[in-house]
Design an enzyme around this catalytic site. Structure first.
Site, mmCIF file in Angstrom:
data_model
loop_
_atom_site.group_PDB
_atom_site.id
_atom_site.type_symbol
_atom_site.label_atom_id
_atom_site.label_comp_id
_atom_site.label_asym_id
_atom_site.label_seq_id
_atom_site.Cartn_x
_atom_site.Cartn_y
_atom_site.Cartn_z
ATOM 1 N N ASP A 119 0.828 -1.206 0.000
ATOM 2 C CA ASP A 119 0.000 0.000 0.000
ATOM 3 C C ASP A 119 0.863 1.258 0.000
ATOM 4 O O ASP A 119 2.103 1.192 -0.016
ATOM 5 C CB ASP A 119 -0.935 -0.033 1.214
ATOM 6 C CG ASP A 119 -2.363 0.347 0.863
ATOM 7 O OD1 ASP A 119 -2.544 1.169 -0.057
ATOM 8 O OD2 ASP A 119 -3.295 -0.152 1.520
ATOM 9 N N GLU B 112 -1.007 1.899 -4.996
ATOM 10 C CA GLU B 112 -0.927 3.327 -4.677
ATOM 11 C C GLU B 112 -2.044 4.102 -5.376
ATOM 12 O O GLU B 112 -1.974 5.314 -5.514
ATOM 13 C CB GLU B 112 0.473 3.888 -4.947
ATOM 14 C CG GLU B 112 0.962 3.813 -6.355
ATOM 15 C CD GLU B 112 0.348 4.857 -7.265
ATOM 16 O OE1 GLU B 112 0.778 6.014 -7.259
ATOM 17 O OE2 GLU B 112 -0.573 4.491 -8.017
ATOM 18 N N GLY C 151 -3.290 4.618 -8.272
ATOM 19 C CA GLY C 151 -3.204 5.351 -9.524
ATOM 20 C C GLY C 151 -2.811 6.806 -9.384
ATOM 21 O O GLY C 151 -2.860 7.557 -10.363
ATOM 22 N N ASP D 135 -10.019 2.700 -3.898
ATOM 23 C CA ASP D 135 -10.649 1.478 -3.422
ATOM 24 C C ASP D 135 -12.046 1.303 -4.023
ATOM 25 O O ASP D 135 -12.816 2.268 -4.126
ATOM 26 C CB ASP D 135 -10.770 1.488 -1.901
ATOM 27 C CG ASP D 135 -9.439 1.264 -1.205
ATOM 28 O OD1 ASP D 135 -9.422 1.304 0.039
ATOM 29 O OD2 ASP D 135 -8.422 1.048 -1.884
#
Length: 437
Positions: free
Chosen positions: A196, A229, A231, A251
């Site tokens: 992440d 990440e 985009g 998300d």
């Protein structure tokens, strides 16, 4: 025109031979037909631009990093399960063992779902030597024993970290501990790592993800790298040099609008995808309750046509139940015909060839055996008739085999296209083979 396209394609492939460029024997006729002068000017222009971009991307892929990780992994889009969409922070050894048991018994493993991935909240801190620590209450046996159990079920084990200082839920990130964490993961038997990008203020994404890539390489274990990440830093430009897949979106949530939004954003970068390197519009929401059967079939079909990772996000332990959501999950997630399209080894991401009123669309994807997968998508709230023109797909007229991938039925089509009435928020997905001469 076709000879010229083939020549350019061959030249581009020679320039980036290690870039796993698509097979021109399949791609060239597809591009040639789309650029044929008999098409309407609007469609021809779009096709020419698309073809030009495809060739430009192929020709400019950097040869030294064509397969940057050198891991030979994810040559088709990864398939598996991740805890976040349904369970968020409520993860434990009991849950993961139950998921592995279910996937080994309910048909998911046999259908191709391999990875069981713990998302955020498994970690609680570091010891005096800096080694990352799992929550000893939720994971009393530790991560290695849990990974061993997942492996014993014929599945692979995945874990989550963050390239920043902390994870999105405030747990320890891997920043300045990249090599140490990846060594731990390798020792535990991790096969897949989702990385992440929270709490990364002031850091450079390409640089940090390259550090993670190098740390994984030094660990000595082949691990699929999932870049997450969202985009924000154009990962489609540098993601192929550091990961096997990269998120192109924020998300996903369990709704029709969210699903379509993520799909549309990711679809823009269809030229970049190739074996070992995939655009990721996020995990599946099928079986979580927010999508009905038609919408769930659309979700699965679009992810398949987009060569997107198929990472389930529902409670797979209940898939054999008689509830609405369990029935939808079984019907949709286990469709072998649709999965076969997603996993096609040619590795070309599909794209849109027809768009009526921004509601009725046709998406296509060329496949290794010379067939073409087609999704007719109805974004409207009423049924609609959609026609897919074979000429737009690079196919000549004649009698051909067509298989409806949701009805699981073959038909012979003799006309220049295939038409069907598509349910609201639904799809008709089929596979068409070249005409018989």
């Amino acid at each position: 025109m076709c000879d010229a396209v083939k020549s350019v394609l061959r030249g581009g492939i020679r320039q980036c031979a290690a870039a796993a460029a698509p097979d021109i024997s399949v791609i060239a006729p597809y591009v040639c037909r789309m650029t044929h002068s008999s098409l309407p000017r609007r469609v021809t222009g779009v096709a020419l631009v698309a073809a030009t971009v495809l060739l430009a991307v192929a020709a400019t892929r950097p040869t030294p990093r064509a397969l940057p990780l050198g891991n030979g992994l994810a040559l088709t889009p990864p398939m598996g399960w991740n805890s976040w969409n349904h369970f968020a922070c409520n993860v434990s050894s009991t849950l993961i063992r139950g998921v592995a048991d279910a996937m080994a018994a309910n048909g998911m493993r046999e259908a191709g779902y391999q990875y069981v991935v713990i998302d955020d909240c498994w970690q609680v801190g570091r010891d005096a030597k800096g080694t990352v620590l799992a929550d000893s209450v939720r994971f009393p046996e530790g991560i290695k024993a849990l990974a061993d159990y997942v492996h014993s079920k014929g599945l692979k084990f995945g874990i989550y970290t963050d390239a920043g200082r902390k994870t999105c839920e405030g747990r320890v990130g891997s920043y300045e501990h990249e090599e140490q964490d990846m060594r731990s993961y390798a020792q535990w038997g991790v096969d897949y790592v989702k990385i992440d990008w929270c709490n990364s203020e002031g850091l450079d994404a390409p640089t940090q993800y390259a550090k993670m890539r190098d740390a994984i390489a030094k660990s000595g274990r082949a691990i699929v790298v999932s870049i997450c990440e969202w985009g924000q830093n154009r990962p489609w430009q540098w993601g192929p040099t550091s990961g096997n897949l990269w998120r192109t979106t924020g998300d996903i949530s369990d709704s029709w609008d969210s699903m379509l939004s993520n799909f549309d954003l990711s679809a823009q970068y269809w030229q970049i995808a190739k074996p070992g390197a995939w655009n990721d519009p996020d995990m599946l929401e099928i079986g979580n309750g927010g999508l009905n059967r038609e919408e769930s079939r659309a979700h699965m079909s679009l992810w398949a046509i987009a060569a997107a990772p198929l990472i389930a996000g529902n409670d797979v332990r209940t898939m054999n139940d008689s509830t609405r959501d369990a029935r939808i999950a079984r019907d949709v997630l286990l469709n072998r015909d649709v999965i076969a399209v997603n996993q096609d080894s040619l590795g070309v991401q599909g794209h849109m060839i027809s768009n009526s009123r921004a509601l009725l669309q046709v998406w296509t994807r060329p496949l290794k055996d010379g067939s073409i997968a087609v999704v007719m998508l109805n974004r409207a709230t009423v049924p609609a008739r959609i026609n897919a023109d074979f000429g737009y797909m690079g196919m000549t007229s004649g009698s051909r085999r067509v298989r409806d991938l949701w009805a699981h039925k073959d038909t012979t089509v003799t006309g220049g296209g295939y038409a069907a009435t598509v349910a609201p928020h639904g799809v008709v997905m089929f596979r068409a083979w070249p005409a018989v001469k």
